[in-house]
Scaffold this motif. Structure first.
Motif, PDB file in Angstrom:
ATOM      1  N   ASP A   1       0.863  -1.178   0.000  1.00 26.31           N
ATOM      2  CA  ASP A   1       0.000   0.000   0.000  1.00 26.31           C
ATOM      3  C   ASP A   1       0.901   1.229   0.000  1.00 26.31           C
ATOM      4  O   ASP A   1       1.417   1.617   1.047  1.00 26.31           O
ATOM      5  CB  ASP A   1      -0.908  -0.032   1.235  1.00 26.31           C
ATOM      6  CG  ASP A   1      -1.957   1.042   1.237  1.00 26.31           C
ATOM      7  OD1 ASP A   1      -1.869   1.991   0.424  1.00 26.31           O
ATOM      8  OD2 ASP A   1      -2.876   0.949   2.072  1.00 26.31           O
TER       9      ASP A   1
ATOM     10  N   LYS B   1      -4.368   3.747  -5.932  1.00 22.48           N
ATOM     11  CA  LYS B   1      -5.055   3.402  -4.684  1.00 22.48           C
ATOM     12  C   LYS B   1      -6.539   3.778  -4.725  1.00 22.48           C
ATOM     13  O   LYS B   1      -7.374   3.038  -4.207  1.00 22.48           O
ATOM     14  CB  LYS B   1      -4.368   4.090  -3.500  1.00 22.48           C
ATOM     15  CG  LYS B   1      -4.937   3.684  -2.162  1.00 22.48           C
ATOM     16  CD  LYS B   1      -4.114   4.235  -1.025  1.00 22.48           C
ATOM     17  CE  LYS B   1      -4.698   3.742   0.294  1.00 22.48           C
ATOM     18  NZ  LYS B   1      -3.765   3.987   1.385  1.00 22.48           N
ATOM     19  N   GLU B   2      -6.863   4.874  -5.364  1.00 16.20           N
ATOM     20  CA  GLU B   2      -8.259   5.310  -5.424  1.00 16.20           C
ATOM     21  C   GLU B   2      -9.147   4.297  -6.142  1.00 16.20           C
ATOM     22  O   GLU B   2     -10.336   4.235  -5.882  1.00 16.20           O
ATOM     23  CB  GLU B   2      -8.378   6.686  -6.079  1.00 16.20           C
ATOM     24  CG  GLU B   2      -7.939   6.700  -7.527  1.00 16.20           C
ATOM     25  CD  GLU B   2      -7.843   8.100  -8.100  1.00 16.20           C
ATOM     26  OE1 GLU B   2      -8.141   8.250  -9.297  1.00 16.20           O
ATOM     27  OE2 GLU B   2      -7.457   9.025  -7.368  1.00 16.20           O
ATOM     28  N   ARG B   3      -8.567   3.487  -7.029  1.00 16.52           N
ATOM     29  CA  ARG B   3      -9.353   2.485  -7.743  1.00 16.52           C
ATOM     30  C   ARG B   3      -9.322   1.118  -7.078  1.00 16.52           C
ATOM     31  O   ARG B   3     -10.326   0.427  -7.025  1.00 16.52           O
ATOM     32  CB  ARG B   3      -8.840   2.354  -9.175  1.00 16.52           C
ATOM     33  CG  ARG B   3      -9.650   3.095 -10.166  1.00 16.52           C
ATOM     34  CD  ARG B   3      -9.550   2.584 -11.586  1.00 16.52           C
ATOM     35  NE  ARG B   3      -8.378   1.861 -11.945  1.00 16.52           N
ATOM     36  CZ  ARG B   3      -7.359   2.356 -12.644  1.00 16.52           C
ATOM     37  NH1 ARG B   3      -7.358   3.600 -13.037  1.00 16.52           N
ATOM     38  NH2 ARG B   3      -6.332   1.600 -12.952  1.00 16.52           N
TER      39      ARG B   3
ATOM     40  N   GLY C   1      -7.597   0.282  -3.944  1.00 15.54           N
ATOM     41  CA  GLY C   1      -7.298   0.251  -2.512  1.00 15.54           C
ATOM     42  C   GLY C   1      -8.342  -0.419  -1.649  1.00 15.54           C
ATOM     43  O   GLY C   1      -8.016  -1.214  -0.771  1.00 15.54           O
ATOM     44  N   ASP C   2      -9.613  -0.143  -1.874  1.00 17.03           N
ATOM     45  CA  ASP C   2     -10.677  -0.732  -1.058  1.00 17.03           C
ATOM     46  C   ASP C   2     -10.890  -2.217  -1.334  1.00 17.03           C
ATOM     47  O   ASP C   2     -11.497  -2.915  -0.521  1.00 17.03           O
ATOM     48  CB  ASP C   2     -12.001   0.014  -1.281  1.00 17.03           C
ATOM     49  CG  ASP C   2     -11.970   1.421  -0.705  1.00 17.03           C
ATOM     50  OD1 ASP C   2     -11.112   1.697   0.166  1.00 17.03           O
ATOM     51  OD2 ASP C   2     -12.793   2.241  -1.143  1.00 17.03           O
ATOM     52  N   ASN C   3     -10.424  -2.703  -2.474  1.00 18.65           N
ATOM     53  CA  ASN C   3     -10.631  -4.102  -2.863  1.00 18.65           C
ATOM     54  C   ASN C   3      -9.322  -4.872  -2.977  1.00 18.65           C
ATOM     55  O   ASN C   3      -9.263  -5.893  -3.653  1.00 18.65           O
ATOM     56  CB  ASN C   3     -11.382  -4.159  -4.198  1.00 18.65           C
ATOM     57  CG  ASN C   3     -12.737  -3.509  -4.107  1.00 18.65           C
ATOM     58  OD1 ASN C   3     -13.480  -3.744  -3.157  1.00 18.65           O
ATOM     59  ND2 ASN C   3     -13.055  -2.675  -5.075  1.00 18.65           N
TER      60      ASN C   3
ATOM     61  N   GLU D   1      -9.354  -8.666  -1.780  1.00 18.66           N
ATOM     62  CA  GLU D   1     -10.113  -9.514  -2.710  1.00 18.66           C
ATOM     63  C   GLU D   1      -9.357  -9.665  -4.031  1.00 18.66           C
ATOM     64  O   GLU D   1      -9.324 -10.745  -4.614  1.00 18.66           O
ATOM     65  CB  GLU D   1     -11.520  -8.968  -2.957  1.00 18.66           C
ATOM     66  CG  GLU D   1     -12.363  -9.847  -3.859  1.00 18.66           C
ATOM     67  CD  GLU D   1     -12.384 -11.338  -3.487  1.00 18.66           C
ATOM     68  OE1 GLU D   1     -12.269 -12.179  -4.411  1.00 18.66           O
ATOM     69  OE2 GLU D   1     -12.499 -11.675  -2.293  1.00 18.66           O
TER      70      GLU D   1
END
Length: 185
Positions: free
Chosen positions: A121, A152-154, A156-158, A161
């Protein structure tokens, strides 16, 4: 010559799987190998959206700052790491990196081994995240890493997975190379 034919077979087995993964995640995939203290990209596959990672094939990047490096070193022992990195320390990067010593790298590799994948990250570059999983040969040795990296904006949350999906893809490539993991009873 042997290395070239091995890489050719590896690329041939990996490319169709990489296309499926790139389209599934809508992110660029890289097939990477270890060369000395660097991770080198053999092949990049992009899903075709506006953000594409160009120019990575043949380029080397420091092993300690990448998820692919951690995966490519999964088979190494602490002693082998100290031989590969004799100073025991890594030079500071252009930005803050949490891996400064071989001991810290070993800890990251150990976590990756346990999970079956690694992720970073913003350790390689600000605003960039990435995940990698190992490709194994018929003996079960790590011969390559499949990497997915994106802003990260695309992603980062996933990221976790995406890491799991990348690991499933590397299992498919590894089977094409003859690796059949042991089933637990």
């Amino acid at each position: 010559m042997v290395a070239r034919s091995t890489h050719s077979r590896l690329v041939q087995a990996a490319e169709p799987v990489m296309h499926r993964l790139a389209h599934s995640l809508e992110e660029t995939c890289h097939l990477c190998v270890l060369r000395g203290q660097e991770v080198v990209t053999l092949l990049s596959v992009s899903p075709g959206h506006e953000f594409r990672a160009h120019g990575w094939e043949g380029r080397g990047v420091p092993v300690h700052r990448t998820s692919a490096g951690r995966v490519l070193l999964m088979d190494a022992t602490p002693d082998e790491l100290h031989i590969r990195f004799p100073s025991g320390e890594f030079p500071p990067g252009e930005h803050n990196t949490p891996v400064r010593t071989v001991a810290e790298l070993w800890a990251k590799i150990s976590r990756a081994k346990e999970a079956g994948f690694a992720y970073v990250d913003e350790e390689f570059e600000p605003g960039l995240v990435g995940t990698s999983a190992p490709v194994r040969d018929f003996r079960g040795r790590v011969v390559a890493a499949l990497n997915v990296s994106a802003p990260k904006e695309r992603l980062g949350d996933n990221l976790v997975e995406a890491a799991r999906e990348t690991a499933r893809a590397t299992s498919a490539i590894s089977e094409l190379l003859g690796w059949l993991p042991r089933k637990l009873s």
